[in-house]
Motif scaffolding. Structure first.
Motif, PDB file in Angstrom:
ATOM      1  N   THR A 132     114.013  80.119 -32.946  1.00  0.00           N
ATOM      2  CA  THR A 132     113.557  80.793 -31.733  1.00  0.00           C
ATOM      3  C   THR A 132     112.439  79.982 -31.085  1.00  0.00           C
ATOM      4  N   PRO A 133     112.198  80.181 -29.784  1.00  0.00           N
ATOM      5  CA  PRO A 133     111.107  79.421 -29.145  1.00  0.00           C
ATOM      6  C   PRO A 133     109.753  79.647 -29.816  1.00  0.00           C
ATOM      7  N   SER A 134     109.487  80.882 -30.214  1.00  0.00           N
ATOM      8  CA  SER A 134     108.204  81.148 -30.879  1.00  0.00           C
ATOM      9  C   SER A 134     108.116  80.436 -32.217  1.00  0.00           C
ATOM     10  N   ALA A 135     109.246  80.363 -32.943  1.00  0.00           N
ATOM     11  CA  ALA A 135     109.251  79.651 -34.221  1.00  0.00           C
ATOM     12  C   ALA A 135     109.029  78.168 -34.014  1.00  0.00           C
ATOM     13  N   GLN A 142     101.641  74.193 -36.453  1.00  0.00           N
ATOM     14  CA  GLN A 142     101.326  73.915 -37.849  1.00  0.00           C
ATOM     15  C   GLN A 142     101.315  72.420 -38.122  1.00  0.00           C
ATOM     16  N   ALA A 143     102.189  71.676 -37.459  1.00  0.00           N
ATOM     17  CA  ALA A 143     102.233  70.229 -37.678  1.00  0.00           C
ATOM     18  C   ALA A 143     100.962  69.548 -37.201  1.00  0.00           C
ATOM     19  N   LYS A 144     100.291  70.144 -36.217  1.00  0.00           N
ATOM     20  CA  LYS A 144      99.065  69.553 -35.696  1.00  0.00           C
ATOM     21  C   LYS A 144      97.847  69.893 -36.537  1.00  0.00           C
ATOM     22  N   ARG A 145      97.972  70.889 -37.397  1.00  0.00           N
ATOM     23  CA  ARG A 145      96.834  71.298 -38.217  1.00  0.00           C
ATOM     24  C   ARG A 145      96.524  70.250 -39.264  1.00  0.00           C
ATOM     25  N   GLU A 158     100.619  83.741 -43.033  1.00  0.00           N
ATOM     26  CA  GLU A 158     100.741  84.299 -41.692  1.00  0.00           C
ATOM     27  C   GLU A 158     101.645  83.438 -40.818  1.00  0.00           C
ATOM     28  N   GLY A 159     101.589  82.097 -41.018  1.00  0.00           N
ATOM     29  CA  GLY A 159     102.442  81.220 -40.225  1.00  0.00           C
ATOM     30  C   GLY A 159     103.896  81.282 -40.635  1.00  0.00           C
ATOM     31  N   ALA A 160     104.166  81.611 -41.919  1.00  0.00           N
ATOM     32  CA  ALA A 160     105.556  81.688 -42.388  1.00  0.00           C
ATOM     33  C   ALA A 160     106.309  82.818 -41.709  1.00  0.00           C
ATOM     34  N   VAL A 161     105.614  83.822 -41.260  1.00  0.00           N
ATOM     35  CA  VAL A 161     106.275  84.942 -40.574  1.00  0.00           C
ATOM     36  C   VAL A 161     106.826  84.486 -39.226  1.00  0.00           C
ATOM     37  N   ASP A 162     106.040  83.691 -38.508  1.00  0.00           N
ATOM     38  CA  ASP A 162     106.445  83.269 -37.165  1.00  0.00           C
ATOM     39  C   ASP A 162     107.336  82.021 -37.183  1.00  0.00           C
ATOM     40  N   ASN A 164     109.685  81.084 -39.294  1.00  0.00           N
ATOM     41  CA  ASN A 164     111.009  81.200 -39.914  1.00  0.00           C
ATOM     42  C   ASN A 164     111.815  82.315 -39.235  1.00  0.00           C
ATOM     43  N   GLU A 165     112.095  82.107 -37.960  1.00  0.00           N
ATOM     44  CA  GLU A 165     112.918  83.027 -37.188  1.00  0.00           C
ATOM     45  C   GLU A 165     114.038  82.216 -36.516  1.00  0.00           C
ATOM     46  N   TRP A 166     115.277  82.671 -36.686  1.00  0.00           N
ATOM     47  CA  TRP A 166     116.428  81.943 -36.151  1.00  0.00           C
ATOM     48  C   TRP A 166     117.260  82.830 -35.237  1.00  0.00           C
ATOM     49  N   VAL A 167     118.015  82.157 -34.365  1.00  0.00           N
ATOM     50  CA  VAL A 167     118.980  82.844 -33.497  1.00  0.00           C
ATOM     51  C   VAL A 167     120.371  82.454 -33.970  1.00  0.00           C
ATOM     52  N   GLY A 168     121.219  83.433 -34.287  1.00  0.00           N
ATOM     53  CA  GLY A 168     122.575  83.149 -34.759  1.00  0.00           C
ATOM     54  C   GLY A 168     122.566  82.807 -36.232  1.00  0.00           C
ATOM     55  N   GLY A 169     123.421  81.873 -36.605  1.00  0.00           N
ATOM     56  CA  GLY A 169     123.547  81.493 -38.000  1.00  0.00           C
ATOM     57  C   GLY A 169     124.879  81.938 -38.579  1.00  0.00           C
TER      58      GLY A 169
END
Length: 1032
Positions: A132-135, A142-145, A158-162, A164-169
């Motif tokens: 998803t765009p938010s993911a 996270q990569a910039k941290r 807290e970051g794992a919640v946002d 790991n969201e997918w569309v479809g699959g």
């Protein structure tokens, strides 16, 4: 038919998979290599070690697949929903083509991190679907941290919640084989790159996908996470734990809880987050949450835990209490279980206490020294052979490093299913630690019992709280909650009785409900009546040595004599005299008066209910005389009150004997009265309060000789003050012992210095003069001289005036003038002006005005500038009355140097009038010249500011205002003249007038007489000498 078609659809879709197992090759799938790819294939055959060529080939295939991909429809079909990215034939063939190329590249580069990462992410995109765009944004963030984020489990969780969201699959049931092939590929990647964290994280992320098959979602996922923790170094465990805890929250149940417990044993900082999760889950687990909360509250109270939300240990415990109140039935034990557990715990504690006492007793028995005896060990008791536990002495210093750990308690173990002993927890972990918050804790415990329906236990808890708190704030909190609970219960019972449905219900017992209602209303009324007593008990628990509160408690009982006596006895037994707040003696005195008056009085007749008991009152006061009070004055008050009681009952001899007993002087009289380390009974004989009462008693009912003996004893002990001296002398004077009274004054003068001696001298001299007048004039003169010999200038003025008055009335006027002369030079500076004024007045009366000239001259030399100016004005008036105009003008000229025209305009106005009346044009000009010179000499910044302040305080015109008016007059002279004419003829000006008006009469010197002279019709003589009465 619909189910058959669905089954056939699922079977047909499932038959397409797996696409990548076995691994597709050009032999099994000829369409994998097209004619356009042959040059690239040939190049790779000749140069298989060229990684850049492999990556370029893969990029070319991906671009071709994306360009050939058919557009997605707005509303996905069931097949697209189930298959996700693999719904189109192009995607499926593209996946096989990419897998074939990646597998051949990996065969050449089996440990290449770049090839494996790209391969696995590509495989995931076809199976998991698109992020998803938010993911995507979360992963970019996270990569910039920095590295600190990679070890912060809380932020990773807290970051794992946002992220790991997918569309479809791909559906986990239809594409199970493809999922299995993907996971197998991940295992191969981990076998080659197990030392790197990123492959583990990429592989573990697919286990968080919502469509992941159940086969891999639980056991396999848990074991994989555990393998990652075992394989990676501890410094990288934080990155794994963040995803592991997220997986535990998604799975829930016992497996997820065990994972959380494992982590919290290592790092308890996320306990509060886990507690919130336990309470917000679809099936809340309040018992485990309560135990977690209790655990961190205990650790926080010992500085072993710091809340990430900034909560204090008390706030954490209050959160536990609120959780217990909300889930009372699920968390806490019943009343029976609580009582049983408390009894068991008390029995164990008693047994342990007895065993420890026995061990201490055995340890104190010393064995005699002998060659065959036990070895003596200095560091502690002997250690039995084979015993693993090491006994250390109590004062041994431990060198163990690390944090202190709490002992195991089943109440704080989330793995235990035993319910909580809430009452014991609140008492041990709440009331014993947070004593200043007792009100909140007691009300919380009572609320817990109310939520469980244990109303009697709740009432008992409220009562225990009221009997334990020590502050009014806590008491008010508990009492208000108790009253509200009682009112709620009463209103509930009344509503139940008023409900008609309950009247028809056979199970509803009306009589029992009415009896319960009556009982609760009675208890509620008693509670309201007990409130003043409960408040008083709270204050006494806070400070049992508060005398005033004990007096209030006696007043609360009112007419209940038994309770009053019981309270007095309890107060006297409880209060520590050395720590008493406020004077303690009134408690003994009032207790004795209670027996003296016969107890409380009848409301109707006003008579005491019992007979007066003086013997009991004497016993109480006798006990009071042995109490070690904080001060001697309190003990003296007890003796005085005892004597007054005897006087009220007409036992005069007994009162005298009491005072003699109290004032008994010991052999050693050199005791320091102010030494508080000595008991007050030892210092009592030096109490002036006691001796003063004794002397008053002897004056009232004793003889003159006995009274004199008491006063002499006071003088002998050197504890008398000026008032005692005056009282003794007045007593002797009343009994016609005049000479002895004068001797008493003289003894007092020897004892005291000024200023106390001044008061005694003042009374002594006035009494002596009143008694003898001029009969013993020489003796009186000697007394005055003695008084003035060492008298400070501050106090000698009244003595000089009294001395001079004596000489005027009974002596010589010349001696009186000499005394006035001495006084004028001796008194303090602030009194000299007044003294000179009196001196001048007396000299005028006795010798006339000319005799005052030397006095004036001497005053001008002695007085300060401010007073010198005033004295000069008086001197000048006197000379003018004597006709000495030149002398008066010279005095005015001398005084002008002290008078600033801006501050003292009255002086210059007076001199101006003097020159107008008696002077000439030359003298007037000389006066104006002197005025300008004086003003110039005072014209400094400091004096100008002082002039402004003085003018403002007097309310007169300021110099700046005068300057403004003069500037305005200079600008418009005619307007100034008109204003002056409009101001009235009576207004005086600073200079000579213009041409005199023919309408006004003038005297011989050409000076206007004014309207008053016109009316009087008399011509004034300018040379006449005017004498005022005040000048005499």
């Amino acid at each position: 038919m619909a189910s058959t078609s669905d089954s056939s659809l699922i079977a047909s879709l499932s038959s397409r998979f797996p696409l990548t197992l076995p691994i597709p090759t050009p032999l099994t799938h000829p369409h994998l290599i097209s004619a356009s790819d042959l040059p690239t294939e040939e190049d790779l055959l000749h140069n298989p070690d060229n990684l850049r060529s492999w990556l370029a080939y893969i990029r070319q295939i991906k671009e071709r697949i994306s360009s050939n991909e058919p557009p997605q429809s707005a509303v996905p079909s069931p097949e697209e929903t189930l298959l996700g990215p693999l719904a189109s034939h192009t995607s499926r063939e593209g996946l096989q083509q990419l897998v074939s190329i990646y597998e051949r590249a990996i065969a050449v580069f089996p440990t290449s991190y770049k090839i494996w990462k790209a391969y696995y992410i590509t495989r995931q995109s076809f199976v998991l679907g698109e992020l998803t765009p938010s993911a995507k944004e979360a992963r970019q963030h996270q990569a910039k941290r920095g590295s600190s984020y990679k070890t912060n489990v809380r932020e990773i969780l807290e970051g794992a919640v946002d992220a790991n969201e997918w569309v479809g699959g791909l559906d986990g049931v239809i594409g199970y084989e493809e999922w299995r092939a993907l996971i197998a590929t991940g295992e191969r990647m981990l076998a080659c790159l197990s030392h790197l964290p990123v492959p583990w994280l990429i592989h573990l992320s697919i286990l968080l996908h919502p469509k992941c098959p159940a086969t891999f979602k639980r056991t396999y996922a848990r074991r994989t996470f555990d393998r990652a923790l075992r394989t990676l170094p501890p410094s990288l465990h934080g990155r794994v734990w963040g995803m592991y805890l997220r997986w535990a929250e998604m799975i829930g149940g016992d497996a997820g809880e065990r994972v959380w417990r494992r982590y919290l044993k290592v790092d308890p900082s996320l306990t509060e987050r886990h507690i919130a999760y336990l309470l917000d889950a679809s099936s809340p687990r309040p018992l485990a949450a309560a135990k977690y909360l209790l655990s961190i509250a205990r650790r926080a109270s010992k500085n072993l835990y710091s809340s990430l939300e900034g909560k204090s240990p008390y706030q954490l415990f209050v959160d536990f209490l609120e959780l217990v109140e909300r889930y009372a039935d699920e968390v806490g034990m019943s009343e029976e279980e609580t009582l049983e557990l408390q009894a068991t715990r008390k029995a164990v504690e008693d047994k342990v206490g007895e065993s420890s006492t026995a061990e201490e007793g055995a340890a104190t028995v010393e064995e005699p020294a002998s060659l065959n005896g036990r070895l003596m060990r200095i560091a502690g008791p002997p250690i039995p052979v084979g015993q693993a536990k090491l006994h250390k002495p109590a004062n041994a210093v431990s060198v163990k490093n690390g944090t202190e750990e709490l002992q195991y308690d089943e109440d704080a173990d989330p793995a235990s299913s035993r319910l909580l002993d809430v009452e014991g927890i609140v008492e041990r972990d709440g009331l014993e630690i947070y004593k200043d918050q007792a009100g909140r804790l007691w009300t919380g415990l009572a609320t817990y019992w109310i939520k469980r329906g244990e109303f009697d236990r709740a009432s008992a808890t409220f009562e225990r709280g009221l009997a334990a708190v020590v502050t009014i704030r806590d008491f008010t909190q508990i009492f208000d909650a108790y009253a509200e609970f009682s009112e709620t219960m009463i209103s509930t019972l009344m509503d139940a009785l008023a409900d008609e449905d309950n009247a028809e219900d056979e199970d509803f017992d009306v009589e029992d409900t009415e009896a319960d209602l009556d009982e609760r209303m009675k208890k509620f009324e008693e509670l309201m009546d007990r409130r003043p007593f409960l408040v008083n008990e709270v204050l006494l628990r806070r400070n049992p040595n508060e005398v005033v509160e004990w007096e209030k408690r006696v007043a609360l009982y009112g007419d209940d004599d038994e309770k009053v006596v019981e309270t007095y006895v309890k107060a006297l037994d409880t209060i520590n005299p050395r720590k008493a707040t406020g004077p303690l003696y009134p408690l003994y005195v009032n207790f004795a008066k209670f027996y003296e008056e016969g107890g409380s009085k009848d409301a109707e007749t006003g008579e005491p209910k019992s007979e007066p008991d003086l013997e009991q009152a004497r016993k109480i006061l006798e006990r009071a005389t042995r109490v070690p009070f904080k001060s001697v004055d309190e003990l003296a008050e007890v003796w005085c009150e005892w004597a007054e009681m005897e006087l009220r009952n007409e036992n005069y001899d007994e009162a005298i004997r009491l005072m003699q007993r109290a004032t008994t002087v010991p052999k050693n009289t050199k005791i320091d009265y102010y030494n508080d380390s000595l008991p007050p009974q030892t210092r009592l004989f030096k109490s002036l309060k006691l001796w003063s009462f004794y002397s008053d008693l002897e004056e009232s009912i004793g003889s003159v000789e006995s009274t004199k003996a008491v006063y002499d004893k006071i003088m002998e002990l050197k504890i008398a003050n000026a008032q005692v001296i005056v009282n003794y002398a007045a007593f002797l004077e009343e009994n016609k012992y005049f000479e002895e009274s004068f001797k008493v004054y003289e003894r007092g003068i020897e004892l005291f210095h000024f200023p106390i001696a001044f008061e005694i001298w003042n009374i002594y001299l006035s009494k002596f003069v009143k008694r003898y007048g001029g009969k013993k004039l020489e003796r009186a003169r000697d007394l005055f001289e003695q008084a003035l010999e060492n008298c400070p200038a501050k106090f000698c003025k009244p003595l000089y005036l009294m001395y001079a008055k004596l000489e005027e009335e009974h002596g010589l006027a010349k001696r009186a003038m000499g005394i006035y002369d001495r006084a004028a030079s001796t008194v303090q500076d602030s009194d000299k002006f007044e003294m000179f004024t009196i001196y001048i007045a007396k000299a005028t009366v006795n010798f006339g005005l000319p005799a005052t000239r030397p006095i004036y001259e001497r005053a001008l030399e002695v007085l300060p500038d401010r007073q010198t100016a005033e004295m000069c004005r008086r001197f000048a008036r006197m000379e003018r009355k004597l006709g000495e105009i030149d002398r008066a003008r010279a005095i005015y000229a001398h005084s002008s140097q002290f008078c600033d025209p801006r501050i003292d305009p009255d002086f210059w106005q007076e001199w101006n009038g003097f020159e107008i009346d008696t002077g000439s044009e030359d003298t007037f000009r000389e006066m104006l010249r002197i005025k300008r010179a004086v003003q110039a000499s005072f014209n400094t910044e400091t004096s100008f500011i002082a002039a402004q302040a003085a003018a403002a305080s007097k309310g007169t015109e300021k110099p700046t205002d005068a300057a403004k008016e003069s500037a305005k007059d200079a600008a418009d002279p005619m307007a100034a003249m008109e204003r002056e004419m409009a101001g009235g003829a009576g207004k005086k000006t600073g200079g000579p007038a213009f041409v005199a008006s023919t309408l006004n009469k003038t005297n011989a010197n050409g000076i206007s007489m004014g309207e008053g002279d016109e009316e009087g019709g008399e011509v004034a003589n300018p040379d006449a000498i005017l004498m005022d009465e005040e000048d005499f």
